[in-house]
Write a protein that holds these residues in place. Structure first.
Motif, PDB file in Angstrom:
ATOM      1  N   SER A   1      -9.396  -3.724   2.176  1.00 31.44           N
ATOM      2  CA  SER A   1      -9.042  -3.328   1.039  1.00 31.44           C
ATOM      3  C   SER A   1      -9.034  -1.640   1.171  1.00 31.44           C
ATOM      4  CB  SER A   1     -10.607  -3.453  -0.314  1.00 31.44           C
ATOM      5  OG  SER A   1      -9.968  -3.145  -1.026  1.00 31.44           O
ATOM      6  N   ASP A   2      -8.096  -1.814   0.095  1.00 36.89           N
ATOM      7  CA  ASP A   2      -8.145  -0.322   0.104  1.00 36.89           C
ATOM      8  C   ASP A   2      -8.591   0.600  -1.467  1.00 36.89           C
ATOM      9  OD1 ASP A   2      -5.994  -1.146  -2.093  1.00 36.89           O
ATOM     10  OD2 ASP A   2      -3.996  -0.615  -1.821  1.00 36.89           O
ATOM     11  N   ALA A   3      -9.048  -0.092  -1.990  1.00 37.10           N
ATOM     12  CA  ALA A   3     -10.083   0.147  -3.642  1.00 37.10           C
ATOM     13  C   ALA A   3     -11.129   1.892  -1.997  1.00 37.10           C
ATOM     14  CB  ALA A   3     -11.094  -0.816  -4.038  1.00 37.10           C
TER      15      ALA A   3
ATOM     16  N   GLY B   1      -2.495   7.780  -2.933  1.00 43.37           N
ATOM     17  CA  GLY B   1      -3.048   6.754  -3.249  1.00 43.37           C
ATOM     18  C   GLY B   1      -2.912   6.005  -5.032  1.00 43.37           C
ATOM     19  N   THR B   2      -3.810   5.618  -5.544  1.00 42.42           N
ATOM     20  CA  THR B   2      -3.285   5.695  -7.594  1.00 42.42           C
ATOM     21  C   THR B   2      -4.757   6.155  -8.229  1.00 42.42           C
ATOM     22  OG1 THR B   2      -4.066   3.265  -7.101  1.00 42.42           O
ATOM     23  CG2 THR B   2      -1.359   3.600  -7.178  1.00 42.42           C
TER      24      THR B   2
ATOM     25  N   ASN C   1      -4.646   3.035   5.507  1.00 38.57           N
ATOM     26  CA  ASN C   1      -5.759   2.982   5.392  1.00 38.57           C
ATOM     27  C   ASN C   1      -5.357   1.237   6.230  1.00 38.57           C
ATOM     28  OD1 ASN C   1      -7.638   0.874   4.699  1.00 38.57           O
ATOM     29  ND2 ASN C   1      -7.621   2.305   2.823  1.00 38.57           N
TER      30      ASN C   1
ATOM     31  N   ARG D   1      -8.154   4.445  -7.734  1.00 35.87           N
ATOM     32  CA  ARG D   1      -8.447   3.760  -7.744  1.00 35.87           C
ATOM     33  C   ARG D   1      -8.172   2.708  -5.752  1.00 35.87           C
ATOM     34  NH1 ARG D   1     -11.833   5.013 -10.872  1.00 35.87           N
ATOM     35  NH2 ARG D   1     -11.147   3.744 -13.575  1.00 35.87           N
ATOM     36  N   THR D   2      -7.108   3.575  -5.675  1.00 37.94           N
ATOM     37  CA  THR D   2      -6.581   3.023  -3.991  1.00 37.94           C
ATOM     38  C   THR D   2      -6.401   3.888  -3.300  1.00 37.94           C
ATOM     39  OG1 THR D   2      -4.433   2.583  -4.813  1.00 37.94           O
ATOM     40  CG2 THR D   2      -5.663   1.071  -4.856  1.00 37.94           C
TER      41      THR D   2
ATOM     42  N   ARG E   1       0.519  -1.278   0.311  1.00 35.19           N
ATOM     43  CA  ARG E   1      -0.202  -0.286   0.559  1.00 35.19           C
ATOM     44  C   ARG E   1       0.952   0.970   0.216  1.00 35.19           C
ATOM     45  NH1 ARG E   1      -4.974  -1.949   4.275  1.00 35.19           N
ATOM     46  NH2 ARG E   1      -5.609  -3.448   2.713  1.00 35.19           N
TER      47      ARG E   1
ATOM     48  N   CYS F   1     -13.749   2.058   0.554  1.00 35.96           N
ATOM     49  CA  CYS F   1     -13.457   2.479   2.166  1.00 35.96           C
ATOM     50  C   CYS F   1     -14.150   3.145   2.521  1.00 35.96           C
ATOM     51  CB  CYS F   1     -12.045   3.356   1.818  1.00 35.96           C
ATOM     52  SG  CYS F   1     -10.591   3.081   1.895  1.00 35.96           S
TER      53      CYS F   1
ATOM     54  N   GLY G   1      -3.452   5.096   0.616  1.00 37.64           N
ATOM     55  CA  GLY G   1      -3.051   4.430   1.187  1.00 37.64           C
ATOM     56  C   GLY G   1      -3.059   4.389   3.049  1.00 37.64           C
TER      57      GLY G   1
END
Length: 662
Positions: A475-477, A403-404, A471, A457-458, A306, A481, A460
């Protein structure tokens, strides 16, 4: 007209200074000796004033002095009375605009002079620019205790000709009693450095960050006569942070003069103690951060993948806690609303940190705020840190999210938490806002789920100037969250005290203070006119190249203004207004049987040629610019909207009307 005694005294001093500068006294002595030797017989040793003046006039010395003694007219006096009054200020060549600085005699000032540069070896081969020739320039930006300064641009050279002086007020906004004169011992406790940022501007107006340097100015407190000269070696940024880019010669001077200076041993001891204290705080925090990370990894092994960003490198390659890049920032009267602040940040230029070589890797570089706003562009992290700081200044609970986006591309954006639990994402590169509605993965398959509109998308971690959360949800989606930051089963917090130990402002830490924002130096009307005139020339030339003549419709061009204003208003407030009036005006301006086409486009730079080249890449715009038909009339309107730090939103609209021929 008789001069008042104080003016006469000032005039005498200035003339005396000018005569000394030209070494007139030495030249008079030479003429006097020569005249006695050549023109007088040995028995006549008496020399009259008339003889001396005659000799000086013959040798052209009086003419030389009179040529140098130019006087500048006082502009304000000229406005008040019909007979202009000469000012008692000399100039060497062209009369500049004279500015007087009000100096409070009860306060301490640091006068910092930049007396040229040397060893800028990257520009070793560059020849001196010809008069009037556009060339690349260096500009030096300074920040010290809530005061900002900018030098005059100088041509890039191996030895750039910097000659600027900056008067820095030493006890600005602090130290309590403003009427008390600060002594050397008190000033020794002021650990704020002078942050210097060197910017290069190329011939197309593109800016590059050359160097960022923190000047320790307190050595002047131990200098004899309160004056010291320093040669400052500037190092590069990013991947070149260990490479020297040049040397600046700097002179520091205290005003008023210190009645008692400190010994070098005292100042050096103070610097050593501060350095040891800072290093110990950073060591203790590093120990804590390692322990926190070990605990985080023990929750779930997949946490290792993450994006939990605890430290980030600044432009000088120094590792800093990410929380130190954010701080509540108030924009004064420059920005009125959080949404206007988001619009301002979005029109700052976007540029990824440069990488030497291939491989597609992303260079790690989070800029300090001064480096970002002086260059007027930066990466997504710089934008997110600035937007979060501004939103905190407006009293919102704001965090930077790490995140991403799609395809796993690392990204940062901003999140605000409402008092009612509403979570809003702010995209700092566009100014767009998204409401977050989490999807419940335990819902039955047929249950209707909200469709996320945001590109993230994700996620962290999230952080601001006081808090840091990792986080630790299954799930880190982002879409699943839950942003209940007080629930430690979902978000692992860092100790607020630990963060404060290395991030609190005003301490002798390595965290640079935040500069205030400056009003725009761009005249919106002048800039709009300039770009519009350049675009008219470019369109006419382009049509001429394809064998078409060009007829401009000034009235139609003017009618496009409300549309451009409405577009900017919509970007700032998400409210659309005024479209009905614009459509009605266009219908009246376009006769029956004629066709109207319009193409609006938005830029964050003021380079007309670059904007035109981009416009031609759109088939819709190219169709308007190269329009063929009967009674073709073209229109173009440019509207520049200015924001702080000379950031600009530039709206351009091309339009045409022509008779439809089937």
């Amino acid at each position: 007209m008789a001069l008042p005694p104080e003016k006469a005294s000032e005039l005498k001093q200035l003339i005396h200074r000018q005569l000394l500068r030209m070494d007139v006294h030495g030249r008079i002595r030479e003429v006097l000796a020569e005249t006695i030797r050549e023109e007088l017989a040995p028995e006549h040793q008496q020399l009259s004033t008339e003889d001396l003046v005659k000799a000086l006039r013959q040798r052209g010395i009086i003419d030389d002095v009179m040529k140098e003694l130019k006087f500048v007219t006082d502009v304000n006096e000229k406005e008040r009375t019909s007979s202009p009054k000469p000012s008692t200020h000399f100039v060497d060549r062209e009369p500049p605009v004279l500015k007087k600085t009000n100096i409070d005699p009860t306060r301490r000032y640091l006068y910092l002079q930049v007396l040229g540069g040397k060893a800028f070896l990257e520009h070793l081969q560059e020849s001196d620019p010809l008069p009037g020739q556009i060339c690349s320039t260096f500009t030096l930006c300074l920040h010290f205790r809530n005061q900002r300064f900018r030098s005059k641009p100088v041509p890039c050279a191996c030895e750039p000709d910097f000659h600027d002086g900056f008067l820095l007020e030493v006890h600005k906004d602090s130290l309590g009693d403003g009427s008390k004169m600060v002594d050397a011992t008190t000033m020794l406790s002021i650990c704020d450095p002078v942050h210097m940022v060197l910017i290069k501007t190329d011939t197309f107006g593109e800016t590059t960050l050359v160097a960022s340097y923190f000047l320790e100015w307190r050595s002047v407190l131990a200098a004899e006569n309160g004056i010291t000269n320093i040669a400052v070696e500037l190092l590069g940024v990013g991947t070149e942070s260990k490479v020297s880019v040049g040397v600046l010669n700097i002179r520091l001077e205290m005003y008023p003069r210190l009645s008692k200076t400190l010994s070098p041993e005292i100042t050096n001891t103070q610097f050593t103690l501060e350095h040891q204290k800072t290093a110990e705080k950073e060591r203790l925090f590093l120990v804590y951060a390692k322990q926190w990370w070990r605990e985080y990894l023990q929750i779930r092994p997949t946490h290792n993948t993450r994006l939990v960003k605890i430290f980030a490198q600044d432009e000088n390659g120094v590792n800093r806690l990410v929380c130190s890049y954010v701080r509540p920032l108030r924009a004064g009267r420059l920005l009125d609303t959080p949404r206007q602040a988001a619009r301002f940040v979005s029109v700052m230029g976007y540029e990824r940190a440069p990488v030497i070589g291939g491989g597609g890797g992303k260079q790690e570089q989070w800029c300090t705020l001064l480096a970002f706003i002086c260059r007027n562009k930066g990466d997504c992290e710089d934008h997110a840190n600035l937007l979060c700081s501004l939103l905190l200044g407006y009293g919102l609970e704001a965090f930077v999210c790490v995140g991403t986006k799609a395809k796993g591309v690392p990204h940062t954006w901003v999140m605000t938490c409402g008092t009612d639990g509403t979570i809003t994402f702010w995209e700092s590169l566009t100014g767009h806002r998204y409401i977050h509605r989490p999807i419940n993965p335990d819902d039955p398959p047929l249950a209707e789920q909200p469709k996320p509109l945001y590109p993230y998308r994700t996620i962290g971690c999230v952080f601001n100037h006081q808090k840091f959360y990792g986080n630790c949800q299954p799930s880190d989606a982002v879409e699943v969250c839950v942003f209940d930051l007080h629930d430690e089963s979902k978000w692992k917090p860092m100790s607020g005290e630990a963060i404060k130990s290395v991030c609190s402002p005003g301490t002798a830490s390595s965290v640079p203070p935040f500069p205030p924002l400056c009003a725009s130096a761009v005249d919106a009307a002048v800039a709009s006119n300039d770009i519009e005139l350049q675009l008219r020339v470019l369109v006419s030339e382009h049509r001429k190249d394809v064998g078409l003549s060009t007829v401009w419709d000034d009235h139609l061009s003017y009618l496009l203004s409300p549309a451009l204003a409405a577009y900017e208003l919509e970007r700032t407030t998400s409210i659309s207004a005024g479209n009905e009036e614009f459509q009605d005006a266009v219908r009246r301006a376009v006769p029956d049987g004629h066709t109207f086409k319009g193409f609006p486009i938005h830029f964050v730079y003021r380079n007309a040629r670059r904007a035109f080249a981009t416009c031609l890449q759109s088939p819709f715009c190219e169709e308007i610019i190269c329009c063929r038909g009967d009674q073709v009339r073209l229109a173009v309107r440019v509207r520049v909207f200015t924001y702080p730090e000379s950031a600009c939103a530039v709206w351009i609209m091309f339009a045409c009307k022509y008779r439809s021929v089937l």
